[in-house]
Structures are given as C-alpha cells and as structure tokens.
Write a protein that holds these residues in place. Structure first.
Motif, PDB file in Angstrom:
ATOM      1  N   TRP A 139       0.821  -1.223   0.000  1.00 52.23           N
ATOM      2  CA  TRP A 139       0.000   0.000   0.000  1.00 52.23           C
ATOM      3  C   TRP A 139       0.847   1.262   0.000  1.00 52.23           C
ATOM      4  O   TRP A 139       0.392   2.336  -0.362  1.00 52.23           O
ATOM      5  N   ALA A 140       2.103   1.130   0.418  1.00 53.60           N
ATOM      6  CA  ALA A 140       2.949   2.330   0.495  1.00 53.60           C
ATOM      7  C   ALA A 140       3.654   2.545  -0.830  1.00 53.60           C
ATOM      8  O   ALA A 140       4.791   2.122  -1.025  1.00 53.60           O
ATOM      9  N   THR A 141       2.971   3.169  -1.772  1.00 52.59           N
ATOM     10  CA  THR A 141       3.611   3.552  -3.025  1.00 52.59           C
ATOM     11  C   THR A 141       4.685   4.575  -2.704  1.00 52.59           C
ATOM     12  O   THR A 141       4.688   5.148  -1.608  1.00 52.59           O
ATOM     13  N   PRO A 142       5.605   4.827  -3.642  1.00 52.90           N
ATOM     14  CA  PRO A 142       6.662   5.803  -3.347  1.00 52.90           C
ATOM     15  C   PRO A 142       6.117   7.117  -2.798  1.00 52.90           C
ATOM     16  O   PRO A 142       6.660   7.667  -1.841  1.00 52.90           O
ATOM     17  N   ASP A 143       5.029   7.618  -3.371  1.00 54.92           N
ATOM     18  CA  ASP A 143       4.473   8.874  -2.877  1.00 54.92           C
ATOM     19  C   ASP A 143       3.934   8.734  -1.462  1.00 54.92           C
ATOM     20  O   ASP A 143       4.173   9.583  -0.601  1.00 54.92           O
ATOM     21  N   VAL A 144       3.207   7.631  -1.237  1.00 55.58           N
ATOM     22  CA  VAL A 144       2.643   7.427   0.103  1.00 55.58           C
ATOM     23  C   VAL A 144       3.765   7.273   1.133  1.00 55.58           C
ATOM     24  O   VAL A 144       3.718   7.831   2.231  1.00 55.58           O
ATOM     25  N   PHE A 145       4.807   6.533   0.752  1.00 55.68           N
ATOM     26  CA  PHE A 145       5.923   6.367   1.684  1.00 55.68           C
ATOM     27  C   PHE A 145       6.583   7.710   1.974  1.00 55.68           C
ATOM     28  O   PHE A 145       6.990   7.988   3.099  1.00 55.68           O
ATOM     29  N   TYR A 146       6.669   8.559   0.957  1.00 53.46           N
ATOM     30  CA  TYR A 146       7.227   9.894   1.177  1.00 53.46           C
ATOM     31  C   TYR A 146       6.396  10.651   2.199  1.00 53.46           C
ATOM     32  O   TYR A 146       6.927  11.260   3.129  1.00 53.46           O
ATOM     33  N   TRP A 147       5.055  10.597   2.014  1.00 54.81           N
ATOM     34  CA  TRP A 147       4.203  11.324   2.959  1.00 54.81           C
ATOM     35  C   TRP A 147       4.303  10.745   4.358  1.00 54.81           C
ATOM     36  O   TRP A 147       4.256  11.464   5.341  1.00 54.81           O
ATOM     37  N   LEU A 148       4.450   9.437   4.423  1.00 55.04           N
ATOM     38  CA  LEU A 148       4.638   8.802   5.733  1.00 55.04           C
ATOM     39  C   LEU A 148       5.922   9.326   6.384  1.00 55.04           C
ATOM     40  O   LEU A 148       5.940   9.730   7.556  1.00 55.04           O
ATOM     41  N   THR A 149       6.990   9.316   5.597  1.00 58.39           N
ATOM     42  CA  THR A 149       8.264   9.815   6.107  1.00 58.39           C
ATOM     43  C   THR A 149       8.130  11.268   6.553  1.00 58.39           C
ATOM     44  O   THR A 149       8.602  11.658   7.622  1.00 58.39           O
ATOM     45  N   PHE A 150       7.473  12.060   5.712  1.00 50.16           N
ATOM     46  CA  PHE A 150       7.273  13.463   6.028  1.00 50.16           C
ATOM     47  C   PHE A 150       6.538  13.617   7.354  1.00 50.16           C
ATOM     48  O   PHE A 150       6.964  14.335   8.254  1.00 50.16           O
ATOM     49  N   ALA A 151       5.416  12.893   7.482  1.00 51.71           N
ATOM     50  CA  ALA A 151       4.596  13.035   8.686  1.00 51.71           C
ATOM     51  C   ALA A 151       5.351  12.585   9.926  1.00 51.71           C
ATOM     52  O   ALA A 151       5.362  13.275  10.957  1.00 51.71           O
ATOM     53  N   VAL A 152       6.028  11.436   9.819  1.00 50.98           N
ATOM     54  CA  VAL A 152       6.715  10.898  10.996  1.00 50.98           C
ATOM     55  C   VAL A 152       7.911  11.784  11.379  1.00 50.98           C
ATOM     56  O   VAL A 152       8.116  12.099  12.554  1.00 50.98           O
TER      57      VAL A 152
END
Lengths: 617, 241
Positions: free
Chosen positions: A452-465
C-alpha cells in the motif's frame, strides 16, 4: 609455549605505533581540551610522507631518517592546522572544535588520494632488519624486536619531557588551569600550537614506524582512530603511562584474539573497554574530571524565546511546500527529500540530547542503526508488517538507550562521550561479526515498504513521521521536562538541591533521544530497502555530531537545519571527484565564519541589523 | 604620571554590568587597598586591570602604556602580577613546579626574586618545596600563590583578598610579607574586606559599592567619615592582623 611467546612479542611490537598515536591524542586533549578527530589523519599522513621519503633517502640512515623526518613534517603540518583552523574557534562553545577537526579529516583524505593515489602502498622493509629471528622455534620478525626496543625509549623521552622540563611543567599547569597560566605571563597560544604540533608529530612518527608492518592506505585514519580512542579511554585521558599500558593490553589482546577467537576480535576490544570503564569510570590511570573547571566557564546561554509570527508563517509555508513535493517534483527530488527528512529527525534527536541535556554522545548512531536493525530483523525473521516494524524500531532503540544510558551516565563529560562511543562500537562489532544473524558485512537486504505504500505514500509517511518527531522533540524542550533538563545541564547541584533526580532525568532524555533516533532508523531501512553495519558506525555518529554543531547547539532549530544543509550539501558535492575535499573545506569555512553554528550565526546577523537588538555575547 | 592609571572603566559578566566608571591610580611604591562589601566590584576591578575581565569602556594605563584589551599574558609581561582570590594553585604540581610556571626574567630595576628569596619570605613553603600543591594548607596555598606571582618579577602586584579565610597567625605573616614587598619598592593594589588588616598594610583606601567608587583617600580621612564606613563597609570585618 613458543607460539604464545611469539604472539606476545607481536602484540608488544604492535603496541608501539598505537602508543605513540594515543599519547599524542592524550597530550593534545589534556592541554587544549580538544578531542582531535583528525588524529588518525596525521597518523595516515605520517605513513604516506614516510613512504615517499624512503623512496628518496637511501640505506639504513635514509630509512630511519625518513621516519624521523616524517614525524617532523607531520608535526609542522599539525602546528599549521592548529594556527589556521583551531585558533579562531577556541572561544566557541565547547567541543565545537570537533567540527573543525572533522573538516580536516575530510580534507586530508582527499589530499592523500590526490597525491598518493587510491592503491594501497606496501611499506619498504627496514634495511638490515628484513628477516626473522627464531625464538623457541617460532619466527619473529627482526623489525618487531626493533619496535619493542624503540617504544620504551620514546615513552621515556616523552615522560622526561613532561616530568622534567619547563615545557612539561607548563603543559601540566595548563591542563589544570589555562587562564591562570596566561595570567602568569605565559603565551598560551604558542603553548597550544606547540603541544598540538608535538601530538601530531607523535602520530606521524607512529604512522611512519609501522610502514614495514602495515604499509599505507586511505582507510588507516579511521581504523586507528577507533583503536586510539579505546586506548586513551582505557588508560585514562591525559595519562601517558595509562596510554602505554592500554596500548600493550589492546595490542596483545588483538593478536591472541585473531588466533583463538577470530570471529570476535572486534567485539573483544570493546568488551574490554566497557568492562574497564565500568570498573574505573575514568580509565586505569585517569583522574575524575572536575566539573565546572576553573577558567573554562562558557558564556551564559540565552533563554529560548518562542518563535515569532513571521517565523511560524515561514515554517508553515516551507512545510506545505515540502508536503506537496511529490505533486510537482520528480523521483530524484523525492528520494533526496526523504533522505533529508530522515537525517533531520536523527540529527534533531541528537541535538535534543546535546542542546537540552548537555550530554555529548559520540555513539548516537547506535540508536539510529539499532532501530533500523530492529525493523530489518523483525522483517527477516518474523515477516513483520511495515507499520508494526517501524513502530518497534523506536521501542527497540529506546530499550537499547535505556541500557547504555544507565551505564554511561555513571560518568560525565568526555568520559560519558567515550562510553557511548564504546557501546556504539560494541554494537557495531557485534552486528559486523555475528554474520549468522545479522548478515554481517553483507547487511540485510530486501526490506521494502508494504504494497500500500507507493513511493508517494511512503514519502508522505516519512514526512509526517519526521516532522512529527521533530515537533515532539521541540515540544519536549518547552515542557517541564525540558525545563528541568536544562536546569540539570546548567546547574546540576542546584537542580538536585531543588529535588530533581538529575541522573534519572538525563537517563530519560537519553532514552527519549535514542528512541527518536531509532524511529529515524526504522524509516531509513524502508527508504533504502536494506541496512548495513555502516549505519551503526563511528563515522555515522560523528556525522550527526558535526551536523548538530554546524546547525548550532545553542539554538532550538540547529539540529534539523544542520541536517538539511549537510545532507543537501553532501548530495550536491558527491557528484564531484574530490567531494570530501570540497565538503571538508566547506565545513571549515562554516566553522570559521559562524563559530556559533548556522542558526546562531544567522541570529547574530539579524540582531546586528535590528537597531537595539544586542547579539548574545 | 602614576604607575597605574585606571580611567573610567565599565566591565560586565555577560549582561550583568559589575563596574560602572571606576577610576583609580596607584603611585610607584604605594600600597592601595580596595575596600567594600561582597559583590561591590573589588575582585572585578583587579580582573579588569589584568584584562581577565576586559573593560568595554575606559582605559587601563600602566607605565604610560595603554594595556586595555591586551591578552592577560602580555599584561603580565609588562610587569603586572596577579594573585587570584581563590589562589588557583596548580594542585598536581609541586611547590617548586608552581614557582617555575610563574618564573620570568627580572626587569632592569626590579628586585629579581629567586626561589631562595621567596622561601626566605615564606619559610613555610621552604619546608614543603617538593610537596604537591594539593597537599598544602589554605595558608600555604595563599603564600604559594603570592610567591608564584612574585617569580614573574612584577613591578605592580594585584592581591585579591590576601587575608580571606586565613588563620590569624597566617594573616599576620601575610601582613609582614606585604610590608617586605613595600620595602623592596613594589607597588601593590589589594582588595580586602578586613579593614584592620587593610589599614595596617596600606597607604591609601578606595571604597567601592555596586561597582562605583565611593571614597578615595587616606585611612585617616576614611576614619573621619563614619558615614562612608557604616554605609559601604561591613562592620564585622575588624579582626586585628
């Protein structure tokens, strides 16, 4: 029996170079209070310069002359470095000089590459000492015996210099109270330069002396540095006899380790170090550091002011731009931004420890890499889903920090820093040598984000965390926890007298910072898909430390600002051939122009522009 | 012109200003006592002269040379010796090694102190010449601190609270030593809370309060002005030397 004796002799011979380098480091630290990260670089320079001189100078006289000359040349280079790089930063916050010496490390690495090339150089044999002697049937190189004879001579000369000469008396006096020595009419600038030069000369001498045994290569600076730190810490900072005993101990241990426990030589060294420090927190012959040493009082720290409206608005705008990055930028910028965000969180966690707690850790990468390994191992052995293993990373790192902190906080100051370094290296060597579980040098690969963590989603996850983590750290500084931590930093006794359990507070801060670093590590392993022991290593810890100092310790945003600038700069510069040289020179330039870090420097500039606004002097 | 001329200096620790326009002079061969309560600025004045606490306004002139802003070691080399309040003996060094740190060649018309001359001045130290500084008593440390500074053959000695925390018998030894310094032609500026001690050894008094000079004159004039005495000096500090 014969084998054991031969090994003992090899160990003693190896101790020679180690002792010379270690005594130089110890001497420099004692007088100038500088932990010289560049000391390994001077050792490396000694080897290279010695090698070149041996090519030119003929015969036995040439060989020994080259070794002596190499020491002198390196000593002169060291004195020059002290005058150009260190003199301007003595007044800077304590340990800021580390950053300057780290810049020197990078510069020397690339200069050596430029001058001597990338291939390892085989050291020439000592004329007349090229063969072996049979002792109880075992071959012992003649040169080893020569080293065993030379080392005590050098140690004796050094001892005479310190114990019997006026220079030695001044050195010992300055080690205790520099300001008073100055008030008695001694020009400490030259004393500092002289001692720095002498220490570097010893390192160069060590490097040249070991040429017939080890040659010269571009990695020897960090290899020896880790060993020398161990020796100086086991022996006791500033103690020459301690350095001698510890050099012998470590070298002999290494030789026997290689024969009988080849899988755990590295671990063994650090286990011994931790054991000695647990038994004697200040090393075998070291003395306890006097807290609040006379004449070294820094300028008082300005209270933290809440961010103004403009600053908040700017930050929010920048964060919005960063959050929207996948919408307008390509994959390259996204990868770079991910790297920067993760490193910023890591740097911010160390910055919290340093800035709020006043605790300088030399081994913070243990928690970054520790968190990463926790996540990677969970994936490898338990098929843990991504969300859970990223969550476990700070937990594991926090537990690790709790254990390491509980032991390390028995000491303070440089000894605390060295203990954290020892634990960090212990962890690194464990991971490195316990290949069956950790994959050793090959690391753990194939740790990819969930579907579920596409590159964009993973980026947003990284950003948020990452941003969330940095905000939590910032919030902690403004909470009562932050107040009491700063109280314990600035006035430990008074803080204790008001009922604060300072040791426990610091342990809480250490654990908290470790957990945050672990969180960054958990993100890191998924962003790269793999983890290698390098992430735990001394170089990574130093990098974080450099970043925090560059950003500015005495400011709240120094950690992440330094992290962003450093990662961006590194990315930009690694495209060049001699990027270390460029990075090193940039670091040195920043150090000389902004002795209070980037954020501190900017603050000073803006205060100068504002009428009535007085810089923090 | 006076040997030492301090003109209108301001000094601060961080943002806290401790000296507000302090002016004073010392003539060659004179012994000047700076009096005042705790925190009045006595020690700070001496540190400012030595440039350990560099004034950000005003001038310190010694032998007609403006030394303001010089590093302390250069100030020491022009002939000003400094004995700190907390003694700051090098505890790891022996008595003789401590003296060696302070050794500087004598000036053209200085007394030319030697180790032996100083052991003569402070016989207690002679007995302990090879003992480490940490093993000395408070009084011995004070003597060593003075002797160490004298090894630099200064023309002017700044003595910060020489009698503080010492047993009465040591205080009178210290008073005799200061008298010897006067006989040798040295100029001394000392800070003191002990009025009786100051009066016994000094020619002139300077009273400081809150970093400002409140009185400058002879001890007789000071005695005649009970207002100054009662307002700016603590009454308790009157033990006899």
């Amino acid at each position: 029996m014969g084998l054991i004796l031969a090994q003992l002799l090899t160990g003693l011979a190896n101790a020679g170079a180690l002792f010379m380098v270690a005594s130089g480091l110890s001497l420099i630290f004692g007088v100038t209070r500088i932990v010289n990260f560049a000391h390994g670089s001077f050792y490396m320079l000694g080897a290279y310069v010695g090698y070149s001189l041996m090519q030119v100078l003929p015969g036995a006289v040439g060989f020994w002359g080259a070794i002596l000359l190499a020491g002198l040349v390196v000593g002169a280079i060291g004195a020059l470095v002290e005058m150009i790089v260190l003199r301007p930063v003595y007044a800077a916050p304590e340990l800021f000089q580390l950053v300057a010496t780290f810049g020197v490390v990078l510069v020397v690495q690339d200069l050596a590459l430029m001058i001597w090339g990338p291939t390892d150089l085989l050291g020439p044999r000592a004329p007349g000492l090229g063969s072996v002697v049979r002792i109880m049937g075992e071959p012992v190189p003649q040169y080893d015996l020569a080293l065993i004879a030379i080392t005590p001579g050098v140690a004796l000369l050094l001892w005479l210099l310190i114990a019997r000469t006026r220079l030695g008396i001044l050195v010992r006096a300055a080690t205790q109270d520099r300001e008073m020595v100055g008030a008695l009419g001694v020009n400490q600038r030259w004393l500092f330069t002289g001692i720095f030069g002498l220490g570097c000369a010893l390192a160069g001498l060590g490097g040249a002396l070991q040429l017939p045994k080890g040659g010269a290569d571009l990695l020897m600076d960090f290899t020896i540095l880790a060993q020398v730190f161990v020796v100086v810490v086991i022996g006791g900072m500033g103690s020459l006899p301690g350095a001698l005993i510890a050099s012998v101990l470590i070298s002999v241990l290494n030789v026997f380790g290689v024969t009988y426990l080849p899988q755990s030589t590295l671990v063994l060294t650090y286990v011994v170090m931790v054991a000695v420090l647990l038994w004697r927190p200040f090393g075998l012959l070291g003395r306890e550091e006097v807290a609040g040493e006379i004449g070294q009082v820094g300028r008082p720290e300005a209270p933290i002011a809440p961010a103004g409206g403009l600053r908040v608005a700017l930050t929010v705008a920048a964060l919005a731009a960063l959050a929207a990055l996948p919408l307008y930028a390509g994959p390259f910028a996204r990868v770079l931004a991910t790297d920067i965000l993760i490193f910023c969180l890591f740097a911010a966690s160390l910055h919290f420890l340093l800035g709020q707690g006043g605790l300088v850790s030399f081994g913070h990468a243990a928690f970054f890499g520790g968190g990463a390994y926790v996540a990677a191992l969970l994936v490898r052995y338990a098929d843990t889903p991504m969300a859970l293993s990223i969550l476990m990373a700070p937990l594991g790192a926090g537990l690790l920090a709790l254990g390491i902190g509980a032991v390390s906080l028995r000491a303070s100051g440089v000894y605390f820093a060295m203990l954290t370094l020892a634990f960090g290296q212990l962890l690194w060597s464990l991971v490195y040598q316990w290949g069956a579980v950790t994959g050793g040098d090959d690391g753990i690969v194939g740790v990819w984000p969930a579907a579920w963590a596409t590159p964009d989603v993973f980026y947003w996850l990284t950003f948020a965390v990452s941003v969330g983590g940095i905000l939590v750290l910032r919030h902690a500084a403004h909470a009562p926890f932050g107040y009491s931590l700063r109280a314990a930093r600035d006035a430990p006794r008074r803080a204790a007298a008001t009922g604060l359990d300072t040791r426990r507070l610091q342990l809480a801060a250490f654990t908290f910072a470790g957990a945050m670093a672990g969180l960054a590590g958990g993100l890191f392993v998924y962003s790269k898909g793999s983890i290698f022991p390098d992430e735990l290593e001394i170089a990574r810890s130093f990098e974080a430390l450099i970043v925090v100092f560059l950003g500015g310790v005495k400011t709240l945003s120094g950690g992440w600002v330094g992290g962003a600038v450093f990662t961006g700069l590194e990315d930009l510069l690694t495209r060049f051939d001699y990027w270390r040289l460029a990075l090193g020179l940039t670091i040195l330039a920043v150090v000389l122009v902004f002795p209070d870090g980037l954020v501190g420097g900017l603050r000073r500039l803006s205060a100068r522009r504002r009428p009535g606004g007085e810089p923090d002097e | 012109m006076s040997l030492l001329d301090v003109r209108d200096i301001d000094s601060s620790y961080g943002r806290a200003q401790v000296l507000h326009g302090v002016s004073m002079t010392a003539e060659a061969g004179q012994i000047v006592a700076i009096l005042g309560r705790n925190g009045a600025g006595k020690s700070s004045t001496l540190k400012a002269i030595m440039q350990l606490l560099p004034p950000h306004r005003g001038r310190v002139t010694f032998r007609d040379t403006d030394v303001t802003g010089w590093p302390p070691y250069r100030v020491a080399r022009t002939g000003i010796g400094y004995v700190p309040e907390d003694r700051r003996v090098f505890t790891q060094l022996t008595v003789r090694e401590n003296l060696e740190v302070g050794r500087r060649p004598a000036g053209p018309n200085g007394p030319g102190w030697t180790e032996d001359a100083l052991f003569d001045l402070f016989p207690n130290l002679a007995e302990r010449r090879d003992a480490p500084g940490r093993s000395l008593s408070g009084g011995e440390q004070q003597m060593l601190s003075v002797a160490r500074t004298l090894m630099g053959n200064p023309a002017l000695v700044l003595l910060d609270e020489p009698s503080e925390g010492l047993a009465p018998v040591i205080v009178s030894q210290m008073a005799r030593a200061i008298a010897r310094l006067r006989d040798e032609g040295l100029t001394v500026v000392l800070s003191e809370q002990n009025l009786a001690f100051a009066r016994a050894v000094s020619d002139r008094a300077l009273v400081l309060d809150h970093g400002t000079v409140r009185f400058d004159g002879s001890f007789d004039a000071l005695e005649a002005d009970p207002n100054i005495r009662d307002t700016y000096l603590s009454v308790s500090a009157t033990s006899t030397p």
